[in-house]
Design an enzyme around this catalytic site. Sequence first.
Site, PDB file in Angstrom:
ATOM      1  CD  GLN A 152       4.855  24.832  -0.316  1.00 37.64           C
ATOM      2  OE1 GLN A 152       3.933  24.940   0.489  1.00 37.64           O
ATOM      3  NE2 GLN A 152       5.013  23.732  -1.062  1.00 37.64           N
ATOM      4  CB  THR A 158      12.116  31.660 -15.777  1.00 36.16           C
ATOM      5  OG1 THR A 158      10.727  31.623 -15.435  1.00 36.16           O
ATOM      6  CG2 THR A 158      12.670  33.033 -15.462  1.00 36.16           C
ATOM      7  CG  ASP A 165      -0.202   0.028   2.535  1.00 34.65           C
ATOM      8  OD1 ASP A 165       1.041  -0.096   2.525  1.00 34.65           O
ATOM      9  OD2 ASP A 165      -0.866   0.188   3.581  1.00 34.65           O
ATOM     10  CE  LYS A 198      11.036  35.419 -12.516  1.00 35.70           C
ATOM     11  NZ  LYS A 198      12.216  34.657 -12.281  1.00 35.70           N
ATOM     12  CG  HIS A 207      14.244  28.961  -2.747  1.00 36.46           C
ATOM     13  ND1 HIS A 207      14.641  29.169  -4.048  1.00 36.46           N
ATOM     14  CD2 HIS A 207      13.128  29.713  -2.574  1.00 36.46           C
ATOM     15  CE1 HIS A 207      13.799  30.001  -4.643  1.00 36.46           C
ATOM     16  NE2 HIS A 207      12.868  30.341  -3.783  1.00 36.46           N
TER      17      HIS A 207
END
Length: 339
Positions: A106, A238, A46, A204, A139
């Site tokens: 995030q 990008t 599973d 941008k 990041h």
Amino acid sequence: MPHVQEPKLIAGNANQPLAQAIARRMSMHRGKKMGLVDARVERFNDGEIFVEVFENVRGEDMYIIQPTSNPANDNLMELLIMCDALRRSSAARITAVIPYFGYARQDRRTKARTPISSKLVANMLVSAGVERVLTMDLHAAQIQGFFDIPVDNLYASPIFALDIANQFRGRTDELMIVSPDVGGVARARELAKRLNAPLSIVDKRREKPGEIAEMTVIGSVEGKIALIVDDMCDTAGTLCKAAEVLLENGAKEVHSYITHGVMSGPAVERVTNSVMKSLVITDTIAPTKAILDAPNIRVVPTAPIFAQAILNIWNGTSVSSLFEQDTLGPIYDGMYAAE
């Protein structure tokens, strides 16, 4: 006799080649064979993840090598469950070596009623028993503050600086370091400083999410070899568009240096068909066959810097010394001549 604590490596399924390369490098540095701890990481029918460690780890200094790349949720759960298995087996210390830290994008609430998922992941890691994190090119640097444990964030820029000095020997006065957006200026500036090269920015503007309305180059790239620097390449849309804009603004050549090659969806095809002469990524995320076969994509290794960082953490010496090219050059064994 008292037990002499040794660093021990264990790896999940996310990037076995990198884990094995780190073990080989540590064997070379220490002059004694080091392998990965014998374990199995399997799934029930599973999809539940099961971990079994076949070696004694009581009182050991354990390093789990597991980037949380695609599939991010599976690889994250593997990391958490491996950590729980080691903690319940009485490991003395558990360090999570996460070359690519998933969910890092995030890192803040951009809209109402949205999560800060990177903070949630940090909480999960600490709750599972991780006592230190070793990663590369987060990041956003402030993610280190989401943890109440030590976080060592390595940088790819000194590796890239060695590569650039080698690849563009005799042409370094023609280089222009380019940030693909305003948010990445600090990262690009760091590399520009190492190479004593000027800096440019591609600004941008979006009319709606996912669609770029306009790109503007800030700074003159006329007659320059433009090197785009960023922390990750996802779909490469990008990046390829920025390369076109730079050529339209007079750049002679465009190359890109990206730490994490996420390379989702059509990314490899876009890069292969783009005007970029080369895209250089690291192996923090295991490269696919398509990436390895692409004529203008090249992968540089991170095993030497991670191996040395693990040894420095183990023996209590400086990790920040690895940010300097003078230290990193010898570690890369003549792959690049230290400039």
